[in-house]
Design a protein around this motif. Structure first.
Motif, PDB file in Angstrom:
ATOM      1  N   ASP A 188       0.836  -1.196   0.000  1.00 54.25           N
ATOM      2  CA  ASP A 188       0.000   0.000   0.000  1.00 54.25           C
ATOM      3  C   ASP A 188       0.873   1.250   0.000  1.00 54.25           C
ATOM      4  O   ASP A 188       0.554   2.259  -0.637  1.00 54.25           O
ATOM      5  CB  ASP A 188      -0.919  -0.003   1.229  1.00 54.25           C
ATOM      6  CG  ASP A 188      -1.722   1.279   1.365  1.00 54.25           C
ATOM      7  OD1 ASP A 188      -2.290   1.703   0.346  1.00 54.25           O
ATOM      8  OD2 ASP A 188      -1.772   1.863   2.462  1.00 54.25           O
ATOM      9  N   LYS A 189       2.002   1.154   0.708  1.00 59.10           N
ATOM     10  CA  LYS A 189       2.898   2.312   0.762  1.00 59.10           C
ATOM     11  C   LYS A 189       3.905   2.286  -0.378  1.00 59.10           C
ATOM     12  O   LYS A 189       4.877   3.049  -0.372  1.00 59.10           O
ATOM     13  CB  LYS A 189       3.649   2.301   2.089  1.00 59.10           C
ATOM     14  CG  LYS A 189       2.756   2.577   3.274  1.00 59.10           C
ATOM     15  CD  LYS A 189       3.628   2.794   4.485  1.00 59.10           C
ATOM     16  CE  LYS A 189       2.832   2.835   5.746  1.00 59.10           C
ATOM     17  NZ  LYS A 189       3.631   2.349   6.874  1.00 59.10           N
ATOM     18  N   LYS A 190       3.729   1.389  -1.308  1.00 52.96           N
ATOM     19  CA  LYS A 190       4.619   1.204  -2.461  1.00 52.96           C
ATOM     20  C   LYS A 190       6.044   0.834  -2.036  1.00 52.96           C
ATOM     21  O   LYS A 190       7.010   1.070  -2.758  1.00 52.96           O
ATOM     22  CB  LYS A 190       4.636   2.446  -3.374  1.00 52.96           C
ATOM     23  CG  LYS A 190       3.248   2.948  -3.761  1.00 52.96           C
ATOM     24  CD  LYS A 190       3.160   3.279  -5.212  1.00 52.96           C
ATOM     25  CE  LYS A 190       1.802   3.618  -5.757  1.00 52.96           C
ATOM     26  NZ  LYS A 190       0.612   3.152  -5.094  1.00 52.96           N
ATOM     27  N   GLU A 191       6.178   0.252  -0.858  1.00 53.00           N
ATOM     28  CA  GLU A 191       7.495  -0.217  -0.395  1.00 53.00           C
ATOM     29  C   GLU A 191       7.647  -1.674  -0.830  1.00 53.00           C
ATOM     30  O   GLU A 191       7.604  -2.594  -0.009  1.00 53.00           O
ATOM     31  CB  GLU A 191       7.594  -0.095   1.129  1.00 53.00           C
ATOM     32  CG  GLU A 191       7.454   1.334   1.623  1.00 53.00           C
ATOM     33  CD  GLU A 191       7.247   1.445   3.136  1.00 53.00           C
ATOM     34  OE1 GLU A 191       7.156   2.586   3.617  1.00 53.00           O
ATOM     35  OE2 GLU A 191       7.132   0.408   3.807  1.00 53.00           O
ATOM     36  N   TYR A 192       7.803  -1.859  -2.148  1.00 54.92           N
ATOM     37  CA  TYR A 192       7.776  -3.224  -2.676  1.00 54.92           C
ATOM     38  C   TYR A 192       8.956  -4.064  -2.198  1.00 54.92           C
ATOM     39  O   TYR A 192       8.793  -5.238  -1.870  1.00 54.92           O
ATOM     40  CB  TYR A 192       7.706  -3.197  -4.205  1.00 54.92           C
ATOM     41  CG  TYR A 192       6.442  -2.509  -4.691  1.00 54.92           C
ATOM     42  CD1 TYR A 192       5.189  -3.032  -4.369  1.00 54.92           C
ATOM     43  CD2 TYR A 192       6.492  -1.325  -5.426  1.00 54.92           C
ATOM     44  CE1 TYR A 192       4.022  -2.396  -4.780  1.00 54.92           C
ATOM     45  CE2 TYR A 192       5.334  -0.688  -5.839  1.00 54.92           C
ATOM     46  CZ  TYR A 192       4.099  -1.218  -5.512  1.00 54.92           C
ATOM     47  OH  TYR A 192       2.950  -0.595  -5.905  1.00 54.92           O
ATOM     48  N   ASP A 193      10.157  -3.444  -2.143  1.00 57.09           N
ATOM     49  CA  ASP A 193      11.319  -4.232  -1.702  1.00 57.09           C
ATOM     50  C   ASP A 193      11.117  -4.720  -0.274  1.00 57.09           C
ATOM     51  O   ASP A 193      11.432  -5.861   0.048  1.00 57.09           O
ATOM     52  CB  ASP A 193      12.603  -3.401  -1.819  1.00 57.09           C
ATOM     53  CG  ASP A 193      12.959  -3.188  -3.285  1.00 57.09           C
ATOM     54  OD1 ASP A 193      12.499  -4.016  -4.112  1.00 57.09           O
ATOM     55  OD2 ASP A 193      13.656  -2.204  -3.607  1.00 57.09           O
ATOM     56  N   GLU A 194      10.579  -3.818   0.555  1.00 61.17           N
ATOM     57  CA  GLU A 194      10.295  -4.203   1.949  1.00 61.17           C
ATOM     58  C   GLU A 194       9.294  -5.352   1.986  1.00 61.17           C
ATOM     59  O   GLU A 194       9.421  -6.287   2.769  1.00 61.17           O
ATOM     60  CB  GLU A 194       9.715  -3.002   2.722  1.00 61.17           C
ATOM     61  CG  GLU A 194      10.670  -1.851   2.903  1.00 61.17           C
ATOM     62  CD  GLU A 194      11.910  -2.257   3.670  1.00 61.17           C
ATOM     63  OE1 GLU A 194      11.765  -2.904   4.718  1.00 61.17           O
ATOM     64  OE2 GLU A 194      13.032  -1.947   3.187  1.00 61.17           O
ATOM     65  N   ALA A 195       8.290  -5.256   1.102  1.00 56.33           N
ATOM     66  CA  ALA A 195       7.263  -6.306   1.049  1.00 56.33           C
ATOM     67  C   ALA A 195       7.901  -7.649   0.688  1.00 56.33           C
ATOM     68  O   ALA A 195       7.641  -8.672   1.318  1.00 56.33           O
ATOM     69  CB  ALA A 195       6.185  -5.932   0.036  1.00 56.33           C
ATOM     70  N   PHE A 196       8.784  -7.628  -0.327  1.00 56.48           N
ATOM     71  CA  PHE A 196       9.391  -8.894  -0.786  1.00 56.48           C
ATOM     72  C   PHE A 196      10.290  -9.515   0.265  1.00 56.48           C
ATOM     73  O   PHE A 196      10.408 -10.733   0.342  1.00 56.48           O
ATOM     74  CB  PHE A 196      10.174  -8.674  -2.087  1.00 56.48           C
ATOM     75  CG  PHE A 196       9.256  -8.395  -3.246  1.00 56.48           C
ATOM     76  CD1 PHE A 196       8.161  -9.220  -3.488  1.00 56.48           C
ATOM     77  CD2 PHE A 196       9.466  -7.312  -4.092  1.00 56.48           C
ATOM     78  CE1 PHE A 196       7.293  -8.964  -4.532  1.00 56.48           C
ATOM     79  CE2 PHE A 196       8.601  -7.049  -5.138  1.00 56.48           C
ATOM     80  CZ  PHE A 196       7.509  -7.868  -5.360  1.00 56.48           C
TER      81      PHE A 196
END
Ligand code: HAM
Length: 424
Positions: A188-196
């Motif tokens: 949601d916060k566009k923190e994709y690397d963190e998500a992965f």
């Protein structure tokens, strides 16, 4: 004494801003009536536990929480959905389904103040409980379209996604529910690397990366691509079908859907299905958002009840109207100021004011005791239509002088005919 300012993030709405906000509230209420939503009023202060149950990390960390004098941990509502879900398990429990509920009021989040982002803001909130059919999802989008159209906004567009697509992939790869929520929160916060980083399985990371790259193309092309992409993930596939069906229903009724985004996630944790937001080109923050939450009501101890809803940020709609220079409908009713020529005539003049007000005319009474010239000049500046001058000589003949402030003309009118004169 120091001069006081508002608390950071809190605003005073001055007459013009308040007028626009009230106009939007009025349109939201009209929309609720057009779509058969019954209005309820719920408390501003709710148990912290209720508000935090399924709202997610983002909202939880931004709530105004305090202990009341009875040592209860309470919070100012950051949204309406939890309160309505509570109602549906208590006072509205035996209402027949579908149950459509509308609310409007202020909500509170400790967000970082900036344009369009406040700590106290207004929402209109619509919840539809009892149906898991795509037409219920489409209704949340359609009514948002109707509301924005009614405010006079142009060029707004919808973005649609589906939580079931990502959750479907993650569950099939045995990613824990809590980790799924944390991943969605990052997305949601566009923190994709963190998500992965939260995903251990390489296969799962690859699957999600692929989904993120499916952006672009028309909404229908993207929805079709998602469907193909998740082949083999049964739940995700069903979610993609569902998304396509909702998209078809919403666009068939003329809703301007601009994008379908597989990577789209929203801050709230309770969503289980379709999610959407609506934007205007002038602002990079959403004017409204919502989605399907089929498990919240059972978390609150109710029967398992599918539900879908939306909340509109009324301050942001007002801001967008201001940016697009959307004109509010002009007032057509005439206004008047009533001025007694001398203090002894106050009582008579007040009586005349009351008579006019009871007939629905907006009347200001000259309370400053100013000389006639000054009082007229002031009324003229504030664009009042008529001055009703109450003088002794005219009163003896049951008359008053009516001055048309725009035309600078005045005539003597019988009090019995005053209303007729002012209404033209
Ligand atoms: P939300 O997306 O958190 O959803 O908020 C809805 C709208 O409230 C946003 O799209 C935005 O216009 C406005 N909003 C949010 N934060 C702020 C802020 N700090 N300042 C001004 N406006 C803001 C919900 O609240 C869900 N309860 C929607 C829902 C209802 N989902 C299902 N049912």
């Amino acid at each position: 004494m120091p001069t006081f300012q508002t608390v950071r993030g809190m605003r005073d709405l001055l007459p013009e801003e308040a007028e626009t906000l009230n106009f939007v509230i009025c349109k939201a209420r009209e929309t609720s009536q057009l779509y058969g939503y019954k209005e309820v009023v719920t408390p501003l202060v709710e148990p912290y536990e209720l508000l935090s149950a399924k709202s997610g990390e983002e909202i939880r960390s931004r709530m105004f929480i305090f202990k009341d004098l009875g040592d209860r941990t309470v919070a100012l509502r950051p949204e309406f959905t939890a309160s309505i879900a509570r109602l549906s398990t208590t006072a509205l429990k035996s209402e027949p389904k579908p149950l459509r509920v509308f609310s409007v009021g202020s909500v509170y989040r400790y967000d970082e103040p900036q344009r369009g982002r406040y700590r106290e803001f207004w929402q209109s909130n619509f919840e539809l409980m009892g149906s898991n059919n795509p037409e219920a999802d489409a209704e949340a989008i359609l009514l948002t379209n109707s509301l924005l159209k009614a405010t006079g906004l142009r060029d707004y567009t919808f973005k649609i996604g589906h939580i079931g697509v990502i959750r479907g992939v993650l569950s099939q790869e045995n990613v824990d529910d809590k980790v799924q929520s944390a991943i969605l929160q990052r997305m949601d916060k566009k923190e994709y690397d963190e998500a992965f980083k939260l995903i251990e399985q390489e296969k799962c990371r690859t699957a999600l990366r692929g989904l993120l790259e499916l952006k672009g193309g028309t909404p229908f092309e993207t929805a079709e691509k998602i469907k193909k992409y998740v082949t083999g993930y049964d739940k995700a596939e069903a979610a993609a079908d569902n998304l396509l069906e909702i998209l078809q229903l919403a666009t068939a009724s003329g809703c301007p859907v601009k994008t379908v985004e597989p990577s789209f996630a929203r801050g709230l944790e309770y969503y289980t299905g379709m999610i959407f937001e609506v934007n205007v080109p002038e602002l990079d923050i959403a004017l409204g958002g919502g989605g399907r939450y089929d498990r919240l009501i059972e978390v609150f101890g109710g029967e398992s009840t599918p539900a879908v809803g939306v909340a509109h940020g009324l301050d942001r709609i007002a801001l967008a109207m201001q940016m697009q220079k959307t004109a509010l409908p002009t007032r057509r009713e005439k206004t008047a100021v009533v001025i007694p020529v001398k203090p002894e005539l106050k009582a008579e003049a007040l009586k005349i004011s009351q008579m006019l007000r009871e007939a629905g005319v907006s009347v200001e009474f000259e309370v400053m005791g100013r000389k006639m010239g000054k009082a007229l000049e002031d009324a003229d500046k504030r664009k009042v239509d008529y001055a009703v001058i109450v003088g002794e000589r005219e009163l003896k003949e049951s008359s008053v002088v009516v001055r048309d402030l725009a035309k600078h003309e005045q005539t003597t009118v019988k009090i019995a005919k005053l209303l007729e004169k002012i209404r033209v």
